[in-house]
Design a protein around this motif. Structure first.
Motif, short mmCIF file in Angstrom:
data_model
loop_
_atom_site.label_atom_id
_atom_site.label_comp_id
_atom_site.label_asym_id
_atom_site.label_seq_id
_atom_site.Cartn_x
_atom_site.Cartn_y
_atom_site.Cartn_z
N LEU A 13 0.78 -1.16 -0.02
CA LEU A 13 -0.05 0.02 0.07
C LEU A 13 0.98 1.36 -0.06
O LEU A 13 0.78 2.00 0.97
N GLY A 14 1.74 1.47 -1.03
CA GLY A 14 2.37 2.53 -1.35
C GLY A 14 1.96 3.41 -2.12
O GLY A 14 0.80 3.69 -2.46
N LEU A 15 2.95 4.20 -3.01
CA LEU A 15 2.59 5.20 -3.81
C LEU A 15 1.72 4.61 -5.03
O LEU A 15 0.51 5.26 -5.26
N ILE A 16 1.99 3.57 -5.75
CA ILE A 16 1.62 2.98 -6.84
C ILE A 16 0.15 2.46 -6.30
O ILE A 16 -1.12 2.89 -6.89
N ARG A 38 2.47 -5.11 4.45
CA ARG A 38 3.29 -5.97 5.45
C ARG A 38 3.38 -5.39 6.81
O ARG A 38 3.05 -6.25 7.81
N SER A 39 3.40 -4.15 7.01
CA SER A 39 3.65 -3.58 8.26
C SER A 39 2.39 -3.14 9.02
O SER A 39 1.48 -2.54 8.31
N THR A 42 1.74 0.86 8.34
CA THR A 42 1.30 0.99 7.05
C THR A 42 -0.27 0.71 7.04
O THR A 42 -0.88 1.44 6.40
N VAL A 73 4.16 -4.45 -4.78
CA VAL A 73 5.51 -4.36 -3.76
C VAL A 73 6.84 -4.39 -4.46
O VAL A 73 6.62 -4.40 -5.86
N VAL A 98 2.79 -4.45 -10.82
CA VAL A 98 3.24 -3.00 -11.40
C VAL A 98 4.44 -2.74 -11.29
O VAL A 98 5.05 -1.79 -11.40
N SER A 100 8.61 -2.29 -11.85
CA SER A 100 9.31 -1.41 -12.89
C SER A 100 10.08 -2.63 -13.75
O SER A 100 10.59 -2.01 -14.75
N PRO A 124 2.95 0.89 -14.86
CA PRO A 124 2.66 2.24 -15.18
C PRO A 124 3.77 2.96 -15.28
O PRO A 124 4.58 3.09 -14.41
N ALA A 126 4.43 6.12 -14.28
CA ALA A 126 4.18 7.14 -13.82
C ALA A 126 4.79 6.92 -12.08
O ALA A 126 4.58 5.91 -11.75
N SER A 131 7.24 7.86 -1.31
CA SER A 131 6.56 6.60 -1.17
C SER A 131 5.92 6.44 0.01
O SER A 131 5.68 7.35 0.82
N GLY A 132 5.23 5.13 0.21
CA GLY A 132 4.40 5.19 1.52
C GLY A 132 2.89 5.20 1.20
O GLY A 132 2.66 6.05 0.00
P1 NAP Z 1 6.12 2.11 -1.82
O1 NAP Z 1 5.52 3.37 -1.81
O2 NAP Z 1 7.53 2.11 -1.20
O3 NAP Z 1 5.33 1.01 -1.16
C1 NAP Z 1 5.76 -0.31 -1.12
C2 NAP Z 1 4.69 -1.38 -0.50
O4 NAP Z 1 5.30 -2.51 -0.59
C3 NAP Z 1 4.63 -0.93 0.90
O5 NAP Z 1 3.23 -0.98 1.30
C4 NAP Z 1 5.52 -1.84 1.72
O6 NAP Z 1 4.90 -2.36 2.74
C5 NAP Z 1 5.33 -2.98 0.90
N1 NAP Z 1 6.82 -4.04 0.93
C6 NAP Z 1 7.85 -3.59 0.98
N2 NAP Z 1 8.81 -4.51 0.95
C7 NAP Z 1 8.07 -5.75 1.20
C8 NAP Z 1 8.23 -7.14 1.23
N3 NAP Z 1 9.57 -7.41 1.30
N4 NAP Z 1 7.26 -7.85 1.62
C9 NAP Z 1 6.04 -7.51 1.41
N5 NAP Z 1 5.51 -5.99 1.20
C10 NAP Z 1 6.80 -5.21 1.18
O7 NAP Z 1 6.35 1.64 -3.18
P2 NAP Z 1 5.84 2.05 -4.87
O8 NAP Z 1 6.60 3.22 -5.26
O9 NAP Z 1 4.18 2.06 -4.70
O10 NAP Z 1 6.19 0.85 -5.67
C11 NAP Z 1 5.71 -0.40 -5.59
C12 NAP Z 1 5.81 -1.17 -6.88
O11 NAP Z 1 5.62 -0.20 -7.99
C13 NAP Z 1 7.37 -1.41 -7.08
O12 NAP Z 1 7.44 -2.74 -7.73
C14 NAP Z 1 7.84 -0.58 -8.12
O13 NAP Z 1 8.91 -1.08 -8.98
C15 NAP Z 1 6.80 -0.20 -9.07
N6 NAP Z 1 6.72 1.07 -9.48
C16 NAP Z 1 7.15 2.14 -8.62
C17 NAP Z 1 7.20 3.68 -9.32
C18 NAP Z 1 7.43 4.72 -8.68
O14 NAP Z 1 7.93 5.73 -9.41
N7 NAP Z 1 7.37 4.88 -7.40
C19 NAP Z 1 6.77 3.77 -10.62
C20 NAP Z 1 6.11 2.50 -11.52
C21 NAP Z 1 6.17 1.43 -10.67
P3 NAP Z 1 5.42 -1.41 4.15
O15 NAP Z 1 4.73 0.00 3.98
O16 NAP Z 1 4.52 -2.21 5.19
O17 NAP Z 1 6.89 -1.51 4.52
#
Ligand code: NAP
Length: 305
Positions: A13-16, A38-39, A42, A73, A98, A100, A124, A126, A131-132
């Protein structure tokens, strides 16, 4: 738009995921959005801000009865999450992600998916450096590309439905083969991030000899690098570890070009430099013409991939 999926489960449950939940709500595309992170921290934030209709304690619980499950994740966590939810997936459901990077995610997730579940990977293009669970916003995907990367033979109706979802939350969609995706992204996103990380690292080293002037007089070029270099360390560690070949290929070419420019500077070859910069300026123009950025002088501040 009418409801496309009765129940959608978002794992992570982060940015995406947060942006997807808010954008699905905006468009009324899911009757219920269930989320898991996971936490406990969050999960609590997600509850407090009403990110989803329901937050569950386990990932397996979240996917029960879901018509669409999206893994949001970091790339390196996909295999473990897929192993956990695999047995709980509903027959006929669609599983997407989603991540990368696509080839490594497909290899990591596929062994855990039951035969009667449709796996339709997506990415996506974007994001922001934030994050978070509090970082999501419903407009994140508006006018941005989402690449859909289905394996050959994937159920067409499942792929088309996922495309409609992404279009419904504002994105433009295209289909791409996994290896090709990883090479394209190495050029457009992964190598540029590594270069930004390096430049900011060099400036940080220099800061010690320039008495903090690097920060104080930080000009636009460096400031833009720092924004990119502020991106989530876990996400980007996983991107490089999982898109090794394509990133190394592009960095090899980058190094050759850098040496050529270095030599042009050393030998005073102004024609070479001018011709090179003229060519690169045209690329900027074509990105603006393609509607992927604005001509504003603070380009890139709002969104990034
Ligand atoms: P984010 O904001 O950091 O959120 C990540 C989420 O994944 C959090 O809820 C985190 O849980 C959980 N997580 C982290 N490590 C984990 C683990 N080992 N096991 C289970 N859950 C875990 O990340 P995001 O930016 O949304 O990115 C998510 C995905 O989208 C990634 O695969 C990334 O490559 C992809 N993506 C990102 C972007 C970008 O610019 N940010 C763009 C396109 C695609 P906790 O909060 O509980 O730690």
């Amino acid at each position: 738009m009418s409801v496309l999926y009765d129940r959608v489960a978002l794992i992570g449950l982060g940015l995406i995921a947060g942006s997807m939940a808010l954008a699905m709500k905006r468009a009324g595309l899911a009757r219920e959005v269930v989320g898991h992170a996971r936490s406990a921290e969050t999960r609590q934030v997600a509850r407090d801000i009403g990110l989803c209709d329901r937050i569950t304690e386990s990932a397996a619980e979240a996917v029960e009865g879901a018509d669409l499950v999206v893994l949001c994740v970091p790339v390196g966590a996909m295999a473990a999450v897929a192993a956990e939810i695999g047995p709980a997936l509903k027959p006929g459901a669609t599983l997407s992600d989603v991540g990368s990077v696509k080839r490594a995610v497909i290899d990591a997730v596929t062994p855990h998916i039951p035969q009667d579940v449709h796996f339709v990977p997506a990415h996506p293009l974007a994001g922001t450096e934030h994050s978070g669970p509090r970082s999501g916003f419903p407009e994140l995907f508006d006018g941005r590309w989402c690449l859909i990367v289905p394996a050959e033979g994937t159920d067409e109706a499942a792929v088309a439905r996922l495309e409609t979802l992404w279009q419904g939350i504002g994105a433009l969609t295209d289909r791409m083969e996994a290896d090709h995706h990883d090479l394209v992204l190495a050029v457009t996103s992964h190598a540029p991030h590594l270069i930004a990380y390096t430049m900011v690292g060099v400036a940080d080293d220099l800061r010690r000899v320039t008495d903090s002037e690097v920060i104080k007089y930080s000009a636009a070029g460096f400031r833009d690098f720092t924004r990119i270099a502020a991106s989530d360390p876990t996400m980007w560690r996983d991107v490089f570890l999982n898109n090794k070949d394509a990133t190394l290929e592009i960095l090899g070419r980058f190094t050759e070009e850098l040496f050529a420019l270095q030599r042009a500077i050393r030998t005073g070859d102004g024609d070479h430099l001018h011709a090179y910069f003229t060519r690169t300026r045209a690329i900027r123009r074509s990105i603006i013409e393609a509607g992927q950025d604005t001509d504003a002088p603070d380009f890139g501040r709002g969104k990034q991939v």
